[in-house]
Design a protein around this motif. Structure first.
Motif, PDB file in Angstrom:
ATOM      1  N   LYS A  23      80.376  82.695  11.620  1.00  0.00           N
ATOM      2  CA  LYS A  23      79.033  82.646  11.038  1.00  0.00           C
ATOM      3  C   LYS A  23      78.595  81.216  10.736  1.00  0.00           C
ATOM      4  O   LYS A  23      77.504  81.007  10.206  1.00  0.00           O
ATOM      5  N   GLY A  24      79.448  80.250  11.063  1.00  0.00           N
ATOM      6  CA  GLY A  24      79.109  78.860  10.814  1.00  0.00           C
ATOM      7  C   GLY A  24      79.381  78.401   9.398  1.00  0.00           C
ATOM      8  O   GLY A  24      78.930  77.324   8.986  1.00  0.00           O
ATOM      9  N   ARG A  60      78.641  78.361  20.703  1.00  0.00           N
ATOM     10  CA  ARG A  60      77.230  78.204  21.087  1.00  0.00           C
ATOM     11  C   ARG A  60      77.087  77.285  22.286  1.00  0.00           C
ATOM     12  O   ARG A  60      76.248  77.507  23.160  1.00  0.00           O
ATOM     13  N   ARG A  61      77.935  76.243  22.335  1.00  0.00           N
ATOM     14  CA  ARG A  61      77.889  75.289  23.448  1.00  0.00           C
ATOM     15  C   ARG A  61      78.760  75.721  24.626  1.00  0.00           C
ATOM     16  O   ARG A  61      78.843  75.023  25.632  1.00  0.00           O
ATOM     17  N   LYS A  62      79.444  76.865  24.468  1.00  0.00           N
ATOM     18  CA  LYS A  62      80.332  77.402  25.503  1.00  0.00           C
ATOM     19  C   LYS A  62      81.440  76.403  25.852  1.00  0.00           C
ATOM     20  O   LYS A  62      81.800  76.217  27.017  1.00  0.00           O
ATOM     21  N   GLU A  63      81.985  75.771  24.830  1.00  0.00           N
ATOM     22  CA  GLU A  63      83.099  74.839  25.014  1.00  0.00           C
ATOM     23  C   GLU A  63      84.412  75.622  25.088  1.00  0.00           C
ATOM     24  O   GLU A  63      84.552  76.672  24.456  1.00  0.00           O
ATOM     25  N   PRO A  64      85.375  75.127  25.849  1.00  0.00           N
ATOM     26  CA  PRO A  64      86.669  75.820  25.931  1.00  0.00           C
ATOM     27  C   PRO A  64      87.412  75.766  24.597  1.00  0.00           C
ATOM     28  O   PRO A  64      87.323  74.788  23.861  1.00  0.00           O
ATOM     29  N   LEU A  65      88.145  76.824  24.299  1.00  0.00           N
ATOM     30  CA  LEU A  65      88.911  76.915  23.058  1.00  0.00           C
ATOM     31  C   LEU A  65      90.375  77.182  23.375  1.00  0.00           C
ATOM     32  O   LEU A  65      90.696  77.892  24.334  1.00  0.00           O
ATOM     33  N   LYS A  66      91.262  76.636  22.568  1.00  0.00           N
ATOM     34  CA  LYS A  66      92.686  76.896  22.729  1.00  0.00           C
ATOM     35  C   LYS A  66      93.061  78.189  22.003  1.00  0.00           C
ATOM     36  O   LYS A  66      92.348  78.653  21.117  1.00  0.00           O
ATOM     37  N   GLN A 111      87.462  74.649  13.025  1.00  0.00           N
ATOM     38  CA  GLN A 111      86.506  74.249  11.993  1.00  0.00           C
ATOM     39  C   GLN A 111      85.067  74.187  12.507  1.00  0.00           C
ATOM     40  O   GLN A 111      84.111  74.345  11.748  1.00  0.00           O
ATOM     41  N   ASN A 112      84.912  73.997  13.828  1.00  0.00           N
ATOM     42  CA  ASN A 112      83.566  73.931  14.411  1.00  0.00           C
ATOM     43  C   ASN A 112      83.360  75.078  15.404  1.00  0.00           C
ATOM     44  O   ASN A 112      82.652  74.941  16.402  1.00  0.00           O
ATOM     45  N   LEU A 113      83.992  76.234  15.109  1.00  0.00           N
ATOM     46  CA  LEU A 113      84.005  77.365  16.030  1.00  0.00           C
ATOM     47  C   LEU A 113      82.599  77.839  16.383  1.00  0.00           C
ATOM     48  O   LEU A 113      82.299  78.110  17.552  1.00  0.00           O
ATOM     49  N   TYR A 114      81.741  77.936  15.413  1.00  0.00           N
ATOM     50  CA  TYR A 114      80.377  78.429  15.638  1.00  0.00           C
ATOM     51  C   TYR A 114      79.665  77.597  16.703  1.00  0.00           C
ATOM     52  O   TYR A 114      79.085  78.137  17.661  1.00  0.00           O
ATOM     53  N   ASN A 115      79.726  76.278  16.567  1.00  0.00           N
ATOM     54  CA  ASN A 115      79.040  75.408  17.523  1.00  0.00           C
ATOM     55  C   ASN A 115      79.746  75.358  18.868  1.00  0.00           C
ATOM     56  O   ASN A 115      79.107  75.252  19.917  1.00  0.00           O
TER      57      ASN A 115
END
Length: 667
Positions: free
Chosen positions: A662-663, A596-602, A589-593
């Motif tokens: 696309k946010g 952008r913040r280069k946070e790890p994703l599952k 749900q917050n993929l765009y951010n």
């Protein structure tokens, strides 16, 4: 559209082939075949690795296909291994190679004459060899699979993507020498090799260059030296350490968590997509069962008497075009192979794209600017197009010489019967409406009996969305009615398929033609429509004005076939794991951010061992073979025959992931 440049070939005094682009020989002047065995097969200890292998597939990657000598030598050796070790768990070999400047089929055949022991393999390869565009083309040699990635190797290595991480068992580093081809031998190559290689996987190369040795060591390989071939003093080989960390997924939102066992597979469907998926799965040694709700297979959109096969070209969508051209080339190979064992009426006599108005003429001209090989696409004036069609037309257009038509109903029905002899189990009059995941299997009830399979594939066309698991898939039905009319003296002269704002096929063995087709979106009515039947004939006459042969068509029999196609707005199919819409919506749900913040994703949450092939629309004959092979490879966790960007475009979760990227919020 990126285009291929073919090799400029010469021969030196010893009749060894030389690349004029790199001013370097393709293989040793001393003994090219002996060099291949020594450097690459012995250097990677292939025979011993095959004996020790515990998985069903072994994967070799090669930098520089060249004349194909390394492939021919390995393919023959693997066939020998299979004969000597029939009970080995290793059943399939994948040979992945990269080639920026391919040779022509004739050049390959001429060079291969030096090696008569490879005559059968060479004939199989050159029969289908026709490089047309960048990207992957898969060729079949029984249990040996050859994937050639044409174009710039750096770009293609990137396009292997996340699904190839840690997949390659060994490398043949065989580009032209580092001093002749420095663009290839670089840090990008070594990093990609490390990412793609299994822990414990190896490489071997003819060179002992210190720059190559240091480059491979810098990315993590253990590098060693051994005696070089012939007069060469040294060569390099090495391994990826067993304790190496796994590569991080670059696109986790398109890739699911790893699934469980996949040996027992059920397909719910009964059309051309089901046929080619079952074909590929059976080749890979899987147990396959097909469940069809009708009294016979091919009763819906795959039930037409005649259907056209040609790529859907475009002047405004480069990625989609690449997908359709790859699909077309692969379909030609698979259909010609299948035709050796299965009877179905077919004629690859070409497809004419008629410029029936000014807008269409401009579009066809714009597509010609993509500079396709004339075997794929060529513009003709009215006189030349009339010769190709066999009947006079007033306007010009384009011609796809390798296209044609076949009988979908014969292909699917006779093809399924052929696969039953190969082990396919078939249940007719069996409608599956609800799936439940219990005890590591999908199950449902029918007639008081419980059916269970470790993997289920939904290939049931527009009825895909009858399952609760397919929530969120934006598929819609399209009603299409094809008219069937008897031939006459004029129509019998038709040589090829003619496409306009509809299509007309040449005469079939039953002395009839097909004229199609109506197109009613969000309509799943299967009843015959007299109005649509008459509109099909009228459209032919309105589009091909001043063509007397379109008149006097006998439509009094009111014969037609209604099929409900399934389609998506972005004009390409979907294939892959069925996404868990609710979970992915929460997960990303917050993929765009996050990106952008280069946070790890599952990895994406998908339904375990549940897959789909959907939305083939009116191009099922062209796309089903490649989609079937692609999904079979995904299920088996083996190399995929398509680039990562196209794979993402085919992904079942693409519609909402695009919004999230696309946010935008997804409801």
């Amino acid at each position: 559209m990126a285009k291929l440049t073919f090799a400029s070939l010469a021969f030196n005094a010893t009749q060894t082939p030389v690349s004029e682009q790199f001013d370097d020989i393709y293989f040793s002047t001393q003994d090219g075949l002996a060099e291949s065995y020594y450097v690459f097969q012995e250097g990677n200890q292939l025979w011993q690795k095959w004996q020790d292998h515990t998985r069903s597939a072994f994967i070799i990657a090669e930098t520089g296909f060249g004349t194909g000598l390394n492939f021919l030598a390995v393919a023959e050796k693997f066939q020998q291994f299979q004969q000597e070790h029939p009970d080995s768990p290793l059943k399939r070999l994948y040979f992945i190679s990269f080639e920026k400047f391919p040779l022509t089929a004739n050049q390959l055949a001429d060079i291969h004459q030096l090696y008569p022991q490879f005559a059968k393999l060479s004939q199989q390869l050159t029969a289908y060899w026709q490089p047309r565009q960048v990207g992957c083309q898969r060729y079949h040699f029984e249990q040996v699979y050859l994937d050639i990635w044409f174009g710039e190797m750096a770009e293609n290595l990137e396009q292997l993507g996340d699904s190839y991480n840690g997949l390659v068992d060994c490398w043949f580093l065989d580009g032209f020498s580092p001093d002749k081809n420095p663009e290839m031998w670089n840090t990008g190559l070594y990093q990609a090799m490390f990412r793609l290689t299994q822990n414990g996987g190896s490489f071997a190369t003819f060179t002992a260059s210190s720059a190559v040795r240091k480059g491979l060591q810098a990315v993590g390989f253990d590098v060693k030296k051994r005696k070089g071939f012939g007069k060469k003093r040294e060569m390099l080989w090495g391994e990826k350490p067993q304790e190496s960390l796994s590569a991080i997924s670059q696109y986790p939102y398109f890739y699911p968590n790893h699934s469980a066992s996949c040996d027992d597979i059920a397909i719910i469907g009964g059309g051309v997509a089901s046929l080619f998926l079952a074909y590929s799965l059976l080749e890979k040694g899987k147990k396959v069962t097909l469940y069809c709700q009708d009294e016979q297979v091919a009763q819906n959109a795959s039930g037409n008497q005649q259907g056209a096969i040609y790529p859907q070209l475009s002047d405004d969508d480069e990625r989609n075009v690449r997908f359709y051209v790859h699909s077309f080339d692969y379909a030609l190979q698979r259909l010609k192979k299948l035709a050796q064992a299965v009877e179905f009426e077919h004629q690859f006599t070409g497809v004419a794209l008629y410029a029936y108005n000014e807008k269409t003429a401009q579009k066809l001209a714009k597509m010609a600017q993509q500079d396709w090989d004339h075997s794929l696409y060529q513009l003709y004036d009215a006189k030349k197009l009339s010769e190709k069609i066999g009947l006079p037309v007033q306007n010009g257009g384009a011609f796809i010489s390798q296209g044609g038509w076949l009988s979908p109903i014969q292909l699917v029905q006779n093809g399924i019967a052929y696969l039953q002899n190969k082990g396919l189990k078939l249940f007719l009059n069996h409608q599956v409406t609800e799936l439940t995941w219990q005890q590591n299997a999908w199950q449902w009830q029918q007639g008081g009996e419980v059916f269970r399979h470790s993997v289920v594939v939904l290939a049931n066309g527009h009825q895909l969305k009858t399952f609760k698991q397919t929530d969120g898939i934006p598929l819609y039905p399209v009603r299409g009615q094809v008219s069937q009319v008897p031939t006459n003296t004029a129509l019998s002269a038709l040589k090829c398929v003619v496409c306009y704002d509809g299509y007309l096929t040449p005469v079939s063995a039953s002395e009839t033609h097909c004229i199609g087709a109506s197109h009613l979106r969000d309509n799943a009515d299967m009843a015959f429509s007299l109005a649509e039947h008459q509109q099909n004939i009228a459209k032919l006459q309105q589009n091909l004005t001043a063509c007397d042969w379109t008149l006097n068509i006998d439509n009094s029999e009111n014969k037609g076939k209604v099929g409900i196609r399934a389609a998506f707005r972005d004009r390409v199919p979907m294939v892959g794991s069925v996404p868990h819409f609710a979970e992915q919506k929460r997960q990303f749900q917050n993929l765009y951010n996050q990106l952008r913040r280069k946070e790890p994703l599952k990895q994406a949450e998908n339904y375990t061992n549940l897959y789909l092939i959907a939305g083939l629309g009116s191009r099922g004959l062209t796309t089903a073979p490649l989609l079937g092979e692609l999904l079979a490879s995904q299920i088996c966790k083996e190399p995929l025959p398509i680039s990562q960007d196209i794979l993402h475009a085919l992904s079942p979760n693409r519609s909402w992931i695009r919004q999230l990227l696309k946010g935008r919020k997804v409801e």
